[in-house]
Design an enzyme around this catalytic site. Structure first.
Site, mmCIF file in Angstrom:
data_model
loop_
_atom_site.group_PDB
_atom_site.id
_atom_site.type_symbol
_atom_site.label_atom_id
_atom_site.label_comp_id
_atom_site.label_asym_id
_atom_site.label_seq_id
_atom_site.Cartn_x
_atom_site.Cartn_y
_atom_site.Cartn_z
ATOM 1 C CD GLU A 51 52.237 68.660 48.052
ATOM 2 O OE1 GLU A 51 51.964 67.524 47.606
ATOM 3 O OE2 GLU A 51 53.314 69.232 47.824
ATOM 4 C CE LYS A 121 52.136 65.402 44.160
ATOM 5 N NZ LYS A 121 52.928 65.467 45.417
ATOM 6 C CB CYS A 162 53.805 69.073 44.619
ATOM 7 S SG CYS A 162 55.503 69.144 45.278
#
Length: 286
Positions: A51, A121, A162
Site C-alpha cells: 500500500e 479502497k 488494508c
C-alpha cells in the site's frame, strides 16, 4: 535454482515485496522497479507491491503525491515494468486523483503491460484508539464501491486494500465470485498490527478457504506513520506459510491451488450455509 519438484509444480509462484518507502517519489519508483527486477530472477508469475508504495502514508501526503490513472507517471512505470518482466503486477496502491476527488487505489497490470484491474479502497481507515493511533482517511479520500478480480492462469485473484480486510462480508462476496487468492496491499500500524494483522489474514483465509497475501511497506521508524511490516502469506487452512518482519524483504512462494480444492471438499462450509436463513449479498453492481 528450481528443484525437479518445483519444475513440475502446478500452481502459482508469487513475489510479495515489502519495500521501504520514502518521501522522494522518483526514488520510490526506482526502488520498486529494482525490487521487481530482482524478484524476476526467481520466475514469479505474479508480483505484488505494498500500500502507498510511491508515497509516504498520511493524509497530508495524498494530495501532493496523487496522480491520474492510467495517465500518471506511476502507472507508466508499472505498465512498462510488467511488460518488460513478462509478469502480472499488483501495483500496491497509490494516491489517485480523479476530478476533484482522491482515492487510495490499486492497479493491476498484465504481462503485456495492460491495465486489467483497478480497485479503490472501499473502507476508509478512520479510527481513534485511545493511547494508540488516530487516523482519518476520509478527511481527504473518497471510498470506492466495486470489487476487483482478475485471472492468472487457473487462479482467480481478488484485490482489496488494508482496512478492507476487517470486513468479512466483502470477503464473502469475493468467495461467491470464485476467488482463490486474496491480495491486500496494506499498511497496518504498530498499535493494531501486533494484535490484528496475522489474526485477520488467517481469519479471512479460513472464512473463505482462500490463500491470503497481505503486503506491507517495510517499517521506517523516522516516518510519521510507522508501518508494522510483517508481509504475510496464509494458506486456505489458516497456516502462515511465510511472514517477514520489519525490514525490507521479498517473499517468493509457490501457491498450490490443490489446497483450495482439498479444503473446500473436506470442510464444505460454503455449500453448508443456511441461505434460507441468512446470506451476504451485493446491493449494487459490484
Amino acid at each position: 535454482m528450481l528443484t525437479s519438484k518445483m519444475a513440475s509444480f502446478k500452481g502459482l509462484r508469487v513475489a510479495l515485496i515489502q519495500m521501504l518507502v520514502g518521501e522522494d517519489k522518483s526514488e520510490n519508483l526506482k526502488k520498486a522497479v529494482n525490487l521487481i527486477t530482482e524478484a524476476k530472477k526467481e520466475n514469479p508469475r505474479l508480483v505484488a507491491l505494498p500500500e502507498c508504495f510511491n508515497s509516504p502514508y498520511g493524509t497530508k501526503f495524498f494530495p501532493e503525491y496523487a496522480e491520474p490513472i492510467p495517465e500518471g507517471e506511476t502507472c507508466s512505470v508499472l505498465s512498462e515494468t510488467a511488460k518488460k518482466n513478462n509478469l502480472y503486477l499488483v501495483g500496491g496502491s497509490i494516491p489517485e486523483k480523479c476530478g476533484d476527488k482522491f482515492y487510495n487505489t490499486c492497479t493491476v497490470w498484465s504481462p503485456e503491460g495492460k491495465l486489467i484491474g483497478l480497485h479503490r479502497k472501499m473502507h476508509l481507515f478512520d479510527i481513534d484508539v485511545k493511547g494508540g493511533v488516530r487516523f482519518c482517511e476520509s478527511d481527504v479520500l473518497s471510498s470506492g464501491n466495486k470489487l476487483t478480480t482478475f485471472d492468472v492462469d487457473q487462479c482467480k485473484v481478488g484485490v482489496a486494500i488494508c482496512y478492507d480486510i476487517r470486513f468479512s462480508e466483502m470477503t464473502k462476496l469475493y468467495r461467491k465470485l470464485g476467488v482463490d487468492l486474496l491480495i491486500y496491499p496494506a499498511a497496518f500500524n504498530t498499535t493494531t498490527g501486533p494484535l490484528h494483522w496475522e489474526l485477520l489474514a488467517r481469519a479471512r483465509a479460513v472464512d473463505e478457504q482462500v490463500f491470503v497475501a497481505a503486503v506491507s511497506p517495510a517499517q521506517d521508524l523516522a516516518a510519521d506513520y510507522k508501518a508494522y511490516g510483517h508481509t504475510i502469506l496464509v494458506s486456505p487452512w489458516g497456516k502462515v506459510l511465510h511472514q517477514a518482519e520489519f525490514a525490507e524483504k521479498t517473499i517468493i512462494a509457490d501457491i498450490d491451488l490443490n489446497e483450495v480444492t482439498n479444503i473446500r471438499q473436506q470442510i464444505p462450509t460454503f455449500s453448508q450455509r443456511r441461505t434460507e436463513l441468512y446470506d451476504t449479498i451485493a446491493k449494487s453492481s459490484l
